[in-house]
Design a protein around this motif. Structure first.
Motif, PDB file in Angstrom:
ATOM      1  N   ASP A 574       0.810  -1.217   0.000  1.00 18.97           N
ATOM      2  CA  ASP A 574       0.000   0.000   0.000  1.00 18.97           C
ATOM      3  C   ASP A 574       0.845   1.270   0.000  1.00 18.97           C
ATOM      4  O   ASP A 574       0.496   2.257  -0.636  1.00 18.97           O
ATOM      5  N   MET A 577       1.886   1.901  -3.417  1.00 22.89           N
ATOM      6  CA  MET A 577       0.715   2.339  -4.194  1.00 22.89           C
ATOM      7  C   MET A 577       0.431   3.816  -3.904  1.00 22.89           C
ATOM      8  O   MET A 577       0.200   4.600  -4.821  1.00 22.89           O
ATOM      9  N   ASP A 578       0.463   4.167  -2.631  1.00 28.41           N
ATOM     10  CA  ASP A 578       0.168   5.549  -2.250  1.00 28.41           C
ATOM     11  C   ASP A 578       1.185   6.522  -2.833  1.00 28.41           C
ATOM     12  O   ASP A 578       0.838   7.574  -3.351  1.00 28.41           O
ATOM     13  N   LYS A 583      -4.538   3.359  -7.204  1.00 27.93           N
ATOM     14  CA  LYS A 583      -5.542   2.589  -6.489  1.00 27.93           C
ATOM     15  C   LYS A 583      -5.985   1.502  -7.462  1.00 27.93           C
ATOM     16  O   LYS A 583      -6.308   1.804  -8.607  1.00 27.93           O
ATOM     17  N   SER A 584      -5.993   0.247  -7.011  1.00 21.91           N
ATOM     18  CA  SER A 584      -6.407  -0.808  -7.926  1.00 21.91           C
ATOM     19  C   SER A 584      -7.923  -0.970  -7.888  1.00 21.91           C
ATOM     20  O   SER A 584      -8.520  -1.002  -6.815  1.00 21.91           O
ATOM     21  N   THR A 585      -8.523  -1.067  -9.063  1.00 19.57           N
ATOM     22  CA  THR A 585      -9.971  -1.288  -9.105  1.00 19.57           C
ATOM     23  C   THR A 585     -10.269  -2.759  -9.344  1.00 19.57           C
ATOM     24  O   THR A 585     -11.406  -3.161  -9.506  1.00 19.57           O
TER      25      THR A 585
END
Ligand code: ASP
Length: 589
Positions: A574, A577-578, A583-585
């Motif tokens: 995370d 990612m941040d 953001k994964s959908t």
């Protein structure tokens, strides 16, 4: 020093010398009081021997060894009692006087032999063990040798090897891009190059008139047909050249490779075939010319005889399979099912047999007289004992199906020996290809390919039929039914480049956004230029007589694009990612 020699090096001439070898334990054997080790390294295998009578301790040590242990052995080179002519070190063995275990090894999950018992997936997971096997070692050695010869040749020809970046912007090869998020430029992405196409053209604008690079390219494609998401090209570009110059230099490169690496002479000059002939006679833009079995256009012969299947289509064509008139009903049914598979896409298959007694037997007897069928057979050169296979449909589609069938029959008849090499240039490609689904033109090669100068008027026409007729000085190097390389003479004029984007239905804004930099560069004195790229992995595989490129890549991915050894691609945490504002959908099922 851990070793004085390699495991592939010692011969009868070394008898009497004291040596130290290091390597992996291929296997151990005990025969009476004697113990043997097959010791392996990159260079080969050497037999090590010890006997209980001279040293119980050494013998006991051998008993402790497992497969793939890393050991160091010292001893005297001796003549072998029972020689092994299959290996270069087979005349000698090392009478061991000392042994050190450098490292133990778990039992490998598959046998490290030329023919391993491990499945593809398992071997991929332990690729570093698979790479210990001799066939893979040979493949990587061949690859190294090829790269070396390519560099030598191109260096002699005055080419400069120049690296180009991997973190770039979308490139034009027509596949999907792999993208990389930029932490420092939030919300923005690099694309990995599908090829260095735009950079090499910019190098021409910059005056580096002979460029090459052995370079990684990235394409996010479906990987069914022995492709890799990252693969290697020999990428080249030249300035102040015409097609002929490019073909000569690279025919020379391939000739040199064939000679130096395989000691094979390829025809000089190499055959050339227009794209139109390749399609008409071989049903493929990468014809396998190791064998004949050319396609015959039978449209005018077979249409208009009341056989509605043929009467309703644009094109009827056939191939002659020599000596196959004995094909049974069952075999023909099986072949019919084969052409109906989605990969071929035919609706059915018509046959005409010229029986050994001279009579004609055909699945369309009802609609054609024996004389008419005989005339067709004669036209195609079918002799007594031959079988004709006929398909129909829209012209290029039917030819393509016949091309696939031709290759299949070539396989069945053993006409495609991987050690026979039949290279050729396919030239005069159409510039554009119409796509009915999206209702627009695509560049057959890529959007930087120049129309032939004599087709400039057609290129500026707004009629679809005119644009379809525009040809390019584009060329493919084809070997044994595989496209090994391709390239073209490029557009070097900003206006022509803009027109190309217009023809491709790319808006001016879009073209500027994606390729503004190159259109701009062309305004600062771009020389006429052209080039090409070879698929290096595939060139290596074909030189090695293999169809698959995986063995020629040290760490390949599987056909889902996964590296099963690394277990990649994988999630990132995370925090990462941040940092990237991602953001994964994706919702896991
Ligand atoms: N960039 C092209 C390709 O990857 C080759 C070329 O036109 O030079 O196919």
């Amino acid at each position: 020093m851990h070793r004085t020699h390699t495991c592939g090096e010692l011969r009868a001439a070394n008898i009497g010398q004291t040596v130290t070898l290091a390597g992996w334990v291929q296997r151990t054997r005990k025969m009476g009081g004697m113990s043997f080790i097959d010791l392996r390294d990159r260079y080969g295998i050497t037999q090590i021997v010890t006997d209980e009578a001279s040293s119980k301790e050494l013998n006991d040590q051998v008993a402790k060894l497992g497969r793939e242990y890393v050991i160091k052995v010292t001893g005297e080179v001796c003549e072998r009692q029972s020689k092994n002519p299959k290996i270069p070190t087979g005349d000698i063995e090392i009478k061991m006087t000392g042994i050190t275990i450098l490292n133990e090894a778990q039992t490998p999950p598959f046998t490290i032999e030329d023919e391993s018992d491990g499945g593809e997936e398992l071997r991929s997971k332990y690729r570093y063990l698979d790479l210990r096997r001799a066939p893979l070692k040979r493949a990587l050695e061949l690859r190294h040798r090829m790269a070396h010869e390519v560099r030598n040749y191109l260096d002699e020809q005055g080419f400069l090897e120049i690296e180009t970046p991997y973190l770039i912007k979308s490139t034009p090869e027509g596949a999907r891009d792999f993208v990389v998020p930029s932490r420092m430029n939030p919300g923005q992405f690099y694309a990995l190059p599908q090829s260095p196409q735009t950079f090499k053209q910019l190098l021409m604008v910059a005056g580096y008139d002979r460029y090459f690079q052995i370079v990684r390219c990235f394409r996010d494609e479906d990987l069914r047909a022995d492709r890799q998401p990252e693969f290697t090209q020999i990428d080249c570009e030249m300035s102040f050249v015409e097609q002929e110059d490019v073909l000569n230099v690279f025919e020379g490169m391939m000739r040199t490779l064939f000679k130096k690496v395989l000691n094979v002479d390829i025809p000089n000059p190499m055959p050339r075939m227009s794209w139109y002939d390749a399609m008409d006679f071989y049903g493929s833009d990468k014809p396998d010319i190791r064998f004949g079995m050319k396609i015959n256009d039978l449209t005018s012969d077979l249409k208009g005889h009341g056989f509605s299947v043929f009467d309703s289509v644009e094109y009827v064509g056939g191939i002659v399979v020599e000596g196959a008139s004995e094909y049974t009903r069952k075999q023909l049914d099986e072949l019919t099912e084969w052409v109906k598979r989605p990969q071929v896409g035919a609706k059915g298959l018509v046959y005409v047999k010229v029986n050994t007694d001279g009579t004609i037997k055909s699945s369309i007897d009802k609609f054609y007289s024996p004389e008419e069928l005989k005339a067709v057979a004669d036209k195609c050169g079918a002799k007594v004992g031959d079988l004709m296979l006929i398909l129909c449909g829209a012209k290029r589609k039917a030819q393509t199906m016949l091309g696939v069938l031709r290759v299949e029959m070539g396989n069945r008849l053993g006409l495609r020996d991987p050690h026979t090499f039949a290279p050729l240039w396919v030239v005069d490609f159409p510039l554009l290809e119409w796509d009915d689904e999206t209702n627009r033109f695509y560049a057959m090669h890529h959007p930087f390919t120049a129309p032939k100068p004599e087709h400039m008027d057609l290129f500026y026409s707004n009629k679809k039929e005119d644009l379809e007729r525009v040809c390019a000085n584009a060329y493919d190097f084809v070997l044994n039914g595989t496209e090994l390389g391709g390239g073209s003479i490029r557009i070097h004029n900003a206006d022509v480049q803009e027109r190309m984007f217009e023809v491709l239905g790319i808006s001016k804004e879009d073209a500027d956004y994606k390729f503004g930099f190159i259109i701009n560069a062309f305004k600062f004195g771009a020389p006429p230029h052209g080039g090409l790229a070879f698929g290096f992995d595939r060139v290596c595989a074909l030189f090695g007589g293999q169809e698959t490129i995986r063995d020629y890549i040290a760490f390949p991915k599987n056909n889902q694009g996964r590296d099963v050894m690394l277990d990649s691609p994988s999630k990132i945490d995370d925090v990462q990612m941040d940092e990237l504002f991602l953001k994964s959908t994706y919702v896991e099922k």
